[in-house]
Scaffold this motif. Structure first.
Motif, short mmCIF file in Angstrom:
data_model
loop_
_atom_site.label_atom_id
_atom_site.label_comp_id
_atom_site.label_asym_id
_atom_site.label_seq_id
_atom_site.Cartn_x
_atom_site.Cartn_y
_atom_site.Cartn_z
N ALA A 1 2.22 1.87 -3.40
CA ALA A 1 1.15 2.42 -4.25
C ALA A 1 0.91 3.89 -3.93
O ALA A 1 0.72 4.71 -4.84
CB ALA A 1 -0.14 1.62 -4.06
N ALA A 2 0.94 4.23 -2.64
CA ALA A 2 0.68 5.61 -2.24
C ALA A 2 1.81 6.53 -2.71
O ALA A 2 1.56 7.63 -3.20
CB ALA A 2 0.54 5.70 -0.72
N ALA B 1 1.43 6.99 -6.41
CA ALA B 1 0.29 7.89 -6.67
C ALA B 1 0.69 9.33 -6.39
O ALA B 1 0.34 10.24 -7.16
CB ALA B 1 -0.90 7.49 -5.80
N ALA C 1 0.83 -1.20 0.00
CA ALA C 1 0.00 0.00 0.00
C ALA C 1 0.87 1.25 0.00
O ALA C 1 0.56 2.23 -0.69
CB ALA C 1 -0.93 0.00 1.20
#
Lengths: 207, 207
Positions: free
Chosen positions: B166-167, B170, B163
């Motif tokens: 991914a963050a 992003a 996660a």
DNA sequence: AGCATAGTTGACTGGTCGGTCCAGTCAAGC
DNA sequence: GCTTGACTGGACCGACCAGTCAACTATGCT
């Protein structure tokens, strides 16, 4: 019987609304003037009576989208009935609900109406780029004010509130784009809360 | 002397390279097949000998762009001559240099080649959307491995590495989009370092 | 009543889009 | 030397693009 204003009461607004919906769910280039007119129930000639070009309509669409986001998202999320940071959480929750609802309705994640246009047109249309920039600037200001309030209330350590607001907004944009590309609203739900932890310290770098 | 393969040694590759350059600096819809052919010095007929459609060419472009990013950016930034988090800093620095260089050369910030296509086409072309998603997935994996190494080395507290990767990705996408929309490479320079502070804790939420 | 004008209509323009078609070219294999 | 097949050139296609225009209609004002 209540004839009144036979001549389409708000053709101009219908064109803006149709364009907003179509461009948001597809893209600028994929939506032609003819498609916008058809969706609005308006003929080509009337379109060019109200707007000199597709570009000008798009500028009006950006204004309308900003108004919509402000009224439906910001003004609801930022009601001062709770601490500033809790309002940010509510903002993320509302944004997520909306994305999820769009996915269910259309099968696609629409992403951010401003980010989409910025990504597609920033290198090709300076006027639209500036408009998108202005919208983002307004959003940053709203976020900045909220952070200032949080610092004042002692809920947030002193940070560079301008830079941190910009970073938080950028993060939301990135998460929206990621969720759109994966076509999965849960990506937003999982990643978005980390926005609250983003900090850019005052002035130069330190720890 | 060294005749061999007179018939255009690499027409296909020239088409891919031209399309990559043009689409990256403009957009998918703004670059027609004719423009790609002209830039590559190839006639229409040859184009459709090598690619059945513009869409198929774009898939090849995504592969080529990924290879380019991997070789020119990731493989350089991630050389294990320093701690993992320092490699992330180098990644951001290289990315910034490239964006700045493009701005100086073309007058525009190009943003991310994958993010651009994802934003423009995710709702309209499922095949391309999946390809962009696959590229992002690869990038996330690279980032994830780096975070795992950082945790192992004790440079990073235990986090949800998937996660968090991914963050962070992003966030970089969001910063690139913001810098593109403001047409200012310094935005990237100012905001990007905050990527290193992004955390998503393991499992459910906590503090 | 008469006029000005905001709004509407749909046919039309020149140009570009992605894509097709096929006759021709050239190098390699027989 | 003949055939094969990958590759090339470029004319061509229908669809669509943003935008134009002149005629028309209805409304509001005087």
């Amino acid at each position: 019987m209540l004839r009144g204003m036979v001549r389409s009461p708000d053709t101009r607004q219908r064109l803006i609304d149709s364009a907003r919906e179509l461009i948001y769910s597809r893209s600028y280039a994929d939506v032609g003037v003819a498609a916008i007119c058809e969706h609005a129930g308006v003929r080509k000639g009337s379109f060019y009576h109200f707007f000199p070009s597709k570009q000008e309509l798009t500028l009006a669409v950006l204004d309308a989208s900003f108004l919509e986001i402000k009224q439906q998202l910001l003004d609801r999320a930022f009601v001062p009935d709770r601490p500033p940071l809790a309002r940010l959480e509510r903002f993320l929750d509302l944004a997520w609900r909306f994305q999820k609802q769009m996915k269910e309705a259309t099968g696609h994640m629409p992403g951010c109406p401003f980010g989409n246009l910025g990504a597609e047109l920033s290198t090709r249309d300076e006027t639209i780029r500036r408009k998108v920039d202005a919208v983002f600037s307004s959003l940053r200001t709203g976020m900045r004010d909220l952070l200032a309030e949080a610092v004042q209330a002692g809920d947030l350590e002193p940070v560079d509130i301008d830079a941190t607001a910009a970073a938080m907004l950028a993060y939301v944009e990135g998460v929206l784009l990621t969720a759109k590309t994966r076509n999965d609203p849960d990506v937003f739900k999982q990643l978005a809360p980390a926005m609250l932890g983003i900090r850019i310290p005052p002035q130069a770098e330190n720890a």
